[in-house]
Enzyme design. Structure first.
Site, PDB file in Angstrom:
ATOM      1  N   ASP A 120      29.569  10.586   7.977  1.00 24.43           N
ATOM      2  CA  ASP A 120      29.808   9.995   6.655  1.00 24.43           C
ATOM      3  C   ASP A 120      28.529  10.220   5.869  1.00 24.43           C
ATOM      4  O   ASP A 120      27.507   9.578   6.136  1.00 24.43           O
ATOM      5  CB  ASP A 120      30.119   8.502   6.805  1.00 24.43           C
ATOM      6  CG  ASP A 120      30.479   7.848   5.477  1.00 24.43           C
ATOM      7  OD1 ASP A 120      30.197   8.429   4.409  1.00 24.43           O
ATOM      8  OD2 ASP A 120      31.043   6.732   5.514  1.00 24.43           O
TER       9      ASP A 120
ATOM     10  N   HIS B 114      38.310  -1.871   7.646  1.00 25.23           N
ATOM     11  CA  HIS B 114      37.756  -1.745   6.289  1.00 25.23           C
ATOM     12  C   HIS B 114      38.862  -1.435   5.285  1.00 25.23           C
ATOM     13  O   HIS B 114      40.038  -1.309   5.646  1.00 25.23           O
ATOM     14  CB  HIS B 114      36.650  -0.680   6.237  1.00 25.23           C
ATOM     15  CG  HIS B 114      37.078   0.681   6.700  1.00 25.23           C
ATOM     16  ND1 HIS B 114      37.824   1.537   5.919  1.00 25.23           N
ATOM     17  CD2 HIS B 114      36.862   1.337   7.869  1.00 25.23           C
ATOM     18  CE1 HIS B 114      38.034   2.655   6.583  1.00 25.23           C
ATOM     19  NE2 HIS B 114      37.476   2.564   7.776  1.00 25.23           N
TER      20      HIS B 114
ATOM     21  N   TYR C 270      39.666   3.272  14.786  1.00 21.96           N
ATOM     22  CA  TYR C 270      38.489   3.187  15.659  1.00 21.96           C
ATOM     23  C   TYR C 270      38.868   2.422  16.926  1.00 21.96           C
ATOM     24  O   TYR C 270      39.219   1.243  16.854  1.00 21.96           O
ATOM     25  CB  TYR C 270      37.349   2.455  14.947  1.00 21.96           C
ATOM     26  CG  TYR C 270      37.159   2.940  13.518  1.00 21.96           C
ATOM     27  CD1 TYR C 270      36.308   3.995  13.223  1.00 21.96           C
ATOM     28  CD2 TYR C 270      37.876   2.357  12.464  1.00 21.96           C
ATOM     29  CE1 TYR C 270      36.164   4.455  11.916  1.00 21.96           C
ATOM     30  CE2 TYR C 270      37.744   2.808  11.162  1.00 21.96           C
ATOM     31  CZ  TYR C 270      36.885   3.857  10.892  1.00 21.96           C
ATOM     32  OH  TYR C 270      36.767   4.301   9.603  1.00 21.96           O
TER      33      TYR C 270
ATOM     34  N   ASP D  28       0.804  -1.208   0.000  1.00 21.78           N
ATOM     35  CA  ASP D  28       0.000   0.000   0.000  1.00 21.78           C
ATOM     36  C   ASP D  28       0.847   1.273   0.000  1.00 21.78           C
ATOM     37  O   ASP D  28       0.622   2.188  -0.790  1.00 21.78           O
ATOM     38  CB  ASP D  28      -0.902  -0.037   1.254  1.00 21.78           C
ATOM     39  CG  ASP D  28      -1.900   1.087   1.271  1.00 21.78           C
ATOM     40  OD1 ASP D  28      -2.128   1.666   0.204  1.00 21.78           O
ATOM     41  OD2 ASP D  28      -2.448   1.374   2.349  1.00 21.78           O
TER      42      ASP D  28
ATOM     43  N   HIS E 290      36.901   2.726  -2.564  1.00 22.03           N
ATOM     44  CA  HIS E 290      36.089   1.977  -3.542  1.00 22.03           C
ATOM     45  C   HIS E 290      35.737   2.894  -4.695  1.00 22.03           C
ATOM     46  O   HIS E 290      35.737   4.128  -4.546  1.00 22.03           O
ATOM     47  CB  HIS E 290      34.812   1.457  -2.869  1.00 22.03           C
ATOM     48  CG  HIS E 290      34.076   2.513  -2.085  1.00 22.03           C
ATOM     49  ND1 HIS E 290      33.219   3.411  -2.665  1.00 22.03           N
ATOM     50  CD2 HIS E 290      34.118   2.849  -0.771  1.00 22.03           C
ATOM     51  CE1 HIS E 290      32.744   4.226  -1.751  1.00 22.03           C
ATOM     52  NE2 HIS E 290      33.283   3.924  -0.580  1.00 22.03           N
TER      53      HIS E 290
ATOM     54  N   GLU F 193      39.715   6.577   2.148  1.00 16.56           N
ATOM     55  CA  GLU F 193      39.052   6.747   3.438  1.00 16.56           C
ATOM     56  C   GLU F 193      39.705   5.957   4.574  1.00 16.56           C
ATOM     57  O   GLU F 193      39.081   5.059   5.144  1.00 16.56           O
ATOM     58  CB  GLU F 193      37.571   6.371   3.317  1.00 16.56           C
ATOM     59  CG  GLU F 193      37.279   5.026   2.655  1.00 16.56           C
ATOM     60  CD  GLU F 193      35.781   4.767   2.537  1.00 16.56           C
ATOM     61  OE1 GLU F 193      35.109   4.750   3.573  1.00 16.56           O
ATOM     62  OE2 GLU F 193      35.293   4.572   1.415  1.00 16.56           O
TER      63      GLU F 193
ATOM     64  N   GLU G 164      37.443  10.892   4.632  1.00 16.88           N
ATOM     65  CA  GLU G 164      37.131  10.294   3.322  1.00 16.88           C
ATOM     66  C   GLU G 164      36.949  11.386   2.274  1.00 16.88           C
ATOM     67  O   GLU G 164      36.119  12.284   2.431  1.00 16.88           O
ATOM     68  CB  GLU G 164      35.845   9.462   3.433  1.00 16.88           C
ATOM     69  CG  GLU G 164      35.388   8.880   2.113  1.00 16.88           C
ATOM     70  CD  GLU G 164      34.206   7.933   2.255  1.00 16.88           C
ATOM     71  OE1 GLU G 164      33.416   8.081   3.222  1.00 16.88           O
ATOM     72  OE2 GLU G 164      34.051   7.053   1.392  1.00 16.88           O
TER      73      GLU G 164
ATOM     74  N   HIS H  63      29.117   2.486  -3.842  1.00 16.13           N
ATOM     75  CA  HIS H  63      30.137   1.453  -4.107  1.00 16.13           C
ATOM     76  C   HIS H  63      29.935   1.098  -5.570  1.00 16.13           C
ATOM     77  O   HIS H  63      29.150   0.216  -5.907  1.00 16.13           O
ATOM     78  CB  HIS H  63      29.954   0.245  -3.192  1.00 16.13           C
ATOM     79  CG  HIS H  63      30.126   0.594  -1.737  1.00 16.13           C
ATOM     80  ND1 HIS H  63      29.624  -0.155  -0.714  1.00 16.13           N
ATOM     81  CD2 HIS H  63      30.757   1.643  -1.143  1.00 16.13           C
ATOM     82  CE1 HIS H  63      29.945   0.396   0.447  1.00 16.13           C
ATOM     83  NE2 HIS H  63      30.622   1.509   0.210  1.00 16.13           N
TER      84      HIS H  63
ATOM     85  N   ARG I 185      37.502   8.810  10.858  1.00  9.71           N
ATOM     86  CA  ARG I 185      37.670   8.470   9.448  1.00  9.71           C
ATOM     87  C   ARG I 185      37.685   9.784   8.673  1.00  9.71           C
ATOM     88  O   ARG I 185      36.971  10.729   9.030  1.00  9.71           O
ATOM     89  CB  ARG I 185      36.545   7.556   8.945  1.00  9.71           C
ATOM     90  CG  ARG I 185      36.655   7.238   7.457  1.00  9.71           C
ATOM     91  CD  ARG I 185      35.804   6.039   6.999  1.00  9.71           C
ATOM     92  NE  ARG I 185      34.370   6.266   7.110  1.00  9.71           N
ATOM     93  CZ  ARG I 185      33.595   5.759   8.040  1.00  9.71           C
ATOM     94  NH1 ARG I 185      34.113   4.966   8.975  1.00  9.71           N
ATOM     95  NH2 ARG I 185      32.302   6.021   8.075  1.00  9.71           N
TER      96      ARG I 185
ATOM     97  N   ASP J 138      30.587  10.908  -1.418  1.00  7.59           N
ATOM     98  CA  ASP J 138      30.754   9.996  -0.279  1.00  7.59           C
ATOM     99  C   ASP J 138      31.882  10.547   0.588  1.00  7.59           C
ATOM    100  O   ASP J 138      33.042  10.192   0.411  1.00  7.59           O
ATOM    101  CB  ASP J 138      31.073   8.586  -0.788  1.00  7.59           C
ATOM    102  CG  ASP J 138      31.292   7.597   0.357  1.00  7.59           C
ATOM    103  OD1 ASP J 138      30.987   7.942   1.511  1.00  7.59           O
ATOM    104  OD2 ASP J 138      31.775   6.482   0.083  1.00  7.59           O
TER     105      ASP J 138
ATOM    106  N   HIS K  32      29.193   0.878  10.847  1.00  6.61           N
ATOM    107  CA  HIS K  32      27.971   1.215  10.112  1.00  6.61           C
ATOM    108  C   HIS K  32      26.899   1.756  11.045  1.00  6.61           C
ATOM    109  O   HIS K  32      25.712   1.530  10.831  1.00  6.61           O
ATOM    110  CB  HIS K  32      27.454  -0.005   9.325  1.00  6.61           C
ATOM    111  CG  HIS K  32      28.311  -0.316   8.137  1.00  6.61           C
ATOM    112  ND1 HIS K  32      28.246  -1.514   7.455  1.00  6.61           N
ATOM    113  CD2 HIS K  32      29.255   0.413   7.510  1.00  6.61           C
ATOM    114  CE1 HIS K  32      29.130  -1.510   6.459  1.00  6.61           C
ATOM    115  NE2 HIS K  32      29.760  -0.345   6.474  1.00  6.61           N
TER     116      HIS K  32
HETATM  117  N1  GLY Z   1      29.530   5.698   2.930  1.00  8.55           N
HETATM  118  C1  GLY Z   1      29.863   4.395   2.536  1.00  8.55           C
HETATM  119  C2  GLY Z   1      31.293   4.191   2.444  1.00  8.55           C
HETATM  120  O1  GLY Z   1      32.064   5.023   2.878  1.00  8.55           O
HETATM  121  O2  GLY Z   1      31.762   3.234   1.902  1.00  8.55           O
HETATM  122 MN    MN Z   2      33.173   5.274   1.061  1.00  7.21          MN
HETATM  123 MN    MN Z   3      31.514   7.024   3.236  1.00  6.90          MN
END
Ligand code: GLY
Ligand code: MN
Ligand code: MN
Length: 438
Positions: free
Chosen positions: A260, A350, A388, A40, A354, A384, A408, A361, A406, A271, A243
């Site tokens: 982020d 990480h 942490y 709906d 990317h 990035e 980035e 991504h 971070r 990003d 995340h």
């Molecule tokens: N915001 C997603 C990443 O940094 O990969």
């Molecule tokens: Mn990223």
């Molecule tokens: Mn990011």
């Protein structure tokens, strides 16, 4: 009528480039499924990135077929006009208008997909299609494939081999040219301004969500249709959850805030991550750790140019961040042993970045035939690095616990080097503090 976001000639040229590379195969790209809750409630719709890339067409329930060598080479299946549905859901092109406006060779109603498919695909050697992206449409695709098989009895052919359309399309999407670079640049600029606004606006006592709200307001107000992903607005120890996206806690005096967030422009997304002190001033310890991460980021960015390998950037990122861990006393031992046993992933779990573009991504292989792929002019990606240290980590020196950082940025590789598309978002300590002071 909803006009195409961009000049349709752009998409036509892309289809021509793809048709040239298909040889005796056909490409089938389905739209993204619609999100409807409880049968709906509708959510905002975003077209599949490959379908947008090749058509500019934004409606759900659509499918593109590209089949080189015989007319029609480009076929788009779309929803029929429907006065009642359009009263509820808004304008739809219908096949006739879609064919004219989007300049495909032929449009059919989506209901005809099953019957047209065997006629259109007869004689091709294989099909590029991405399974499991639109599971509902997968069923129709497989049924149509079976109908194609049944239409050539005793020919000796079985089902046509299926290759992954996303891998195929990634080879085109990896190389950004003219209009894509303009869109990418604009997405990065708006995103960078959003981060500046957050720096200028945050005050102790605000909630993470209030900061998020300011950025989202800014993005949409600048003509962005939506954000490229759900933003992370993480105060203090929340930044050590990679995340984290509850974004519902209070930004406290003395803590850092990691954001982020990136927004779209004509489907291309920024990003960006920035980490800054909620009260506008880094403590000595925060500044010490932050400067280390910033130095890593800048060192990696300084080397970016055509010919280097993404794999080497990954390794360099791990090596440099591990140096920081050793320097801060987070880990001890030989660097080589730490990296080979993945011990560094405790504080940097990480990758270094990317591909970036229509998807955050973005499409594109990092290894081709088992070999790392060299970075070339026109490619866009993120860098990035992060560090942490969860509050709960009893092994870490106490002063670093609860710090997550971070940084980035988004990079375009140029003929002889690179451009940082997100340079407007401050990242030097003095620039952040100056920005926050207004
Ligand atoms: N915001 C997603 C990443 O940094 O990969
Ligand atoms: Mn990223
Ligand atoms: Mn990011």
């Amino acid at each position: 009528m909803r006009r195409p976001l961009e000049n349709v000639e752009i998409f036509k040229k892309r289809r021509e480039a793809v048709l040239k590379k298909l040889n005796n195969s056909a490409l089938v790209i389905a739209s993204h499924p619609e999100m409807i809750r409880n049968h709906d409630v509708h959510f905002p719709y975003r077209q599949d990135s490959n379908l947008y890339y090749l058509t500019g067409f934004e409606e759900p329930e659509s499918v593109l077929i590209l089949k080189p060598g015989s007319f029609p080479e480009s076929v788009l299946f779309v929803r029929k006009k429907n006065v009642e549905r359009e009263t509820w859901d808004g304008f739809r092109y219908g096949p006739d208008m879609a064919q004219e406006v989007f300049q495909v060779d032929k449009c059919f109603p989506i209901e005809e997909f099953h019957d047209q498919f065997p006629k259109l695909l007869k004689g091709y050697e294989s099909i590029y299609y991405r399974l499991l992206k639109n599971p509902e449409f997968d069923k129709q695709f497989l049924a149509a494939l079976d109908a194609l098989r049944l239409s050539t009895p005793r020919s000796g052919f079985g089902l046509l081999p299926i290759h992954d359309a996303d891998v195929f399309m990634g080879e085109f999407r990896l190389y950004k040219s003219g209009p894509e670079i303009s869109n990418q640049r604009r997405a990065c600029q708006i995103s960078a301004e959003g981060h500046k606004l957050a720096m200028k606006s945050v005050k102790p006592g605000m909630s993470e969500r209030q900061v998020q709200a300011l950025m989202t307001y800014y993005y949409l107000n600048q003509g962005s249709a939506r954000e490229g992903y759900h933003p992370i607005v993480a105060a203090g120890n929340n930044a050590t959850t990679l995340h984290y996206n509850f974004n519902d806690q209070v930004c406290k005096d003395g803590e850092l805030l990691l954001i982020d967030s990136g927004t779209e422009f004509n489907y291309y997304t920024g990003d960006i991550t920035r980490t800054f002190p909620i009260n506008g001033h880094f403590t000595n310890v925060q500044a010490q750790v932050y400067q280390h991460v910033l130095d890593v980021e800048k060192e990696i960015i300084s080397e970016l140019k055509p010919g280097i390998f993404f794999k080497d950037l990954q390794e360099k990122g791990a090596s440099l961040v591990t140096d920081v861990m050793l320097e801060l006393g987070l880990l001890s031992g030989r660097k080589e042993d730490i990296i080979s046993s993945n011990a560094h992933r405790k504080y940097y779990p990480h990758g270094i970045g990317h591909w970036l573009g229509l998807d955050v991504h973005d499409a594109g292989l990092y290894f081709v035939n088992g070999q790392p792929r060299p970075i070339e002019s026109g490619m866009c990606f993120t860098i990035e690095p992060g560090l942490y240290v969860p509050e709960s980590d009893k092994q870490a020196p106490v002063e670093y616990r609860g710090i997550g950082i971070r940084i980035e940025d988004n990079i375009l590789i140029t003929a002889d080097g690179h451009e940082v598309l997100t340079a407007d978002a401050p990242k030097e300590i003095k620039d952040i503090e100056n920005c926050m002071a207004g």
